[in-house]
Design an enzyme around this catalytic site. Structure first.
Site, PDB file in Angstrom:
ATOM      1  N   GLU A   1       3.876 -16.721 102.213  1.00 51.26           N
ATOM      2  CA  GLU A   1       2.647 -16.305 101.537  1.00 51.26           C
ATOM      3  C   GLU A   1       1.586 -17.400 101.712  1.00 51.26           C
ATOM      4  O   GLU A   1       1.898 -18.586 101.714  1.00 51.26           O
ATOM      5  CB  GLU A   1       2.938 -16.088 100.049  1.00 51.26           C
ATOM      6  CG  GLU A   1       1.747 -15.603  99.242  1.00 51.26           C
ATOM      7  CD  GLU A   1       2.069 -15.471  97.763  1.00 51.26           C
ATOM      8  OE1 GLU A   1       1.371 -14.724  97.072  1.00 51.26           O
ATOM      9  OE2 GLU A   1       3.037 -16.124  97.297  1.00 51.26           O
TER      10      GLU A   1
ATOM     11  N   LYS B   1       0.756  -6.519  97.902  1.00 46.83           N
ATOM     12  CA  LYS B   1       1.570  -6.980  96.775  1.00 46.83           C
ATOM     13  C   LYS B   1       1.296  -6.141  95.530  1.00 46.83           C
ATOM     14  O   LYS B   1       0.150  -5.997  95.089  1.00 46.83           O
ATOM     15  CB  LYS B   1       1.257  -8.452  96.499  1.00 46.83           C
ATOM     16  CG  LYS B   1       2.087  -9.082  95.393  1.00 46.83           C
ATOM     17  CD  LYS B   1       1.704 -10.550  95.232  1.00 46.83           C
ATOM     18  CE  LYS B   1       2.514 -11.248  94.167  1.00 46.83           C
ATOM     19  NZ  LYS B   1       2.083 -12.664  93.995  1.00 46.83           N
TER      20      LYS B   1
ATOM     21  N   CYS C   1       6.417 -12.707  97.278  1.00 49.54           N
ATOM     22  CA  CYS C   1       6.635 -13.646  96.178  1.00 49.54           C
ATOM     23  C   CYS C   1       7.170 -12.990  94.902  1.00 49.54           C
ATOM     24  O   CYS C   1       8.325 -12.632  94.816  1.00 49.54           O
ATOM     25  CB  CYS C   1       5.330 -14.410  95.917  1.00 49.54           C
ATOM     26  SG  CYS C   1       5.531 -15.872  94.869  1.00 49.54           S
TER      27      CYS C   1
END
Length: 206
Positions: free
Chosen positions: A83, A155, A196
């Site tokens: 990321e 995300k 993440c």
């Protein structure tokens, strides 16, 4: 030769086998990259790049280029980058200044890198242009060895934490969530694409 650690980056080579994790993972240096191991039929290798991203887009690209070339020299078919591989700001809204669509000039450079090295790139979190000027998407992009974007995932679970008398980290102030689960085929199998904090949510299954 100089180690990749000198540029703030490491390339970890992993292959699927029944050996221990310690024997399956090692740091690859530029010197080692000069002598690629022989390829074995039916075996695909993945490279995992560790790097110290900064707010310098050009420096980050050079680091990623070094990792991609090292992965190619070791016979890896895909390189996983983290990321914020392309940019990480000092303040939360810094990335808004560099966000761009996936057909923009910065992503075009990474697409060309994949094509030049013949290595697929899993780009773990890119500042994609969001729905308005104050928000971006944190997008995981998969680029094949022809330089084509074959999948992208925005995300879903943004990192919003407000601890009483403690730190306040609100990703949603400058990022918008995605709304679609994405899985894609790759040289090492089918990938469930996440970024993440998504890993904390078991309902995101593939």
């Amino acid at each position: 030769g100089a180690s990749l650690l000198r540029s703030g980056a490491r390339l970890v080579r992993a292959r699927a086998s029944t050996r221990s994790l310690a024997s399956r993972t090692r740091t690859v240096t530029r010197a080692a990259a000069m002598e690629p191991p022989p390829k074995r039929a039916g075996v695909s290798k993945a490279a995992v790049g560790q790097m110290r991203a900064t707010n310098d887009v050009e420096a980050n690209f050079e680091t990623c280029s070094t990792l991609a070339r090292a992965a190619a020299s070791q016979g890896c078919s895909i390189l996983f980058l983290p990321e914020c591989f392309a940019y990480i700001g000092i303040a939360g809204n810094d990335a808004l200044a560099v966000m761009e669509p996936l057909d923009g000039p910065l992503m075009a450079r990474y697409r060309q890198l994949a094509k030049d090295t013949g290595v697929w790139l899993s780009l773990g979190g890119f500042p994609e242009t969001g729905p308005d000027a104050d928000h971006r998407y944190n997008t995981h992009v998969l680029v094949n060895s022809d330089g084509d974007v074959c999948a992208s995932y925005r995300k879903i679970h943004l990192f919003d934490v407000d601890i009483p008398n403690g730190p306040v980290l609100m990703e949603s102030k400058t990022a918008s969530p995605g709304d679609a689960i994405v899985a894609a085929d790759s040289p090492i199998g089918r990938l469930g694409m996440t970024v993440c904090y998504d890993l904390r949510f078991p309902e995101l299954r593939f």
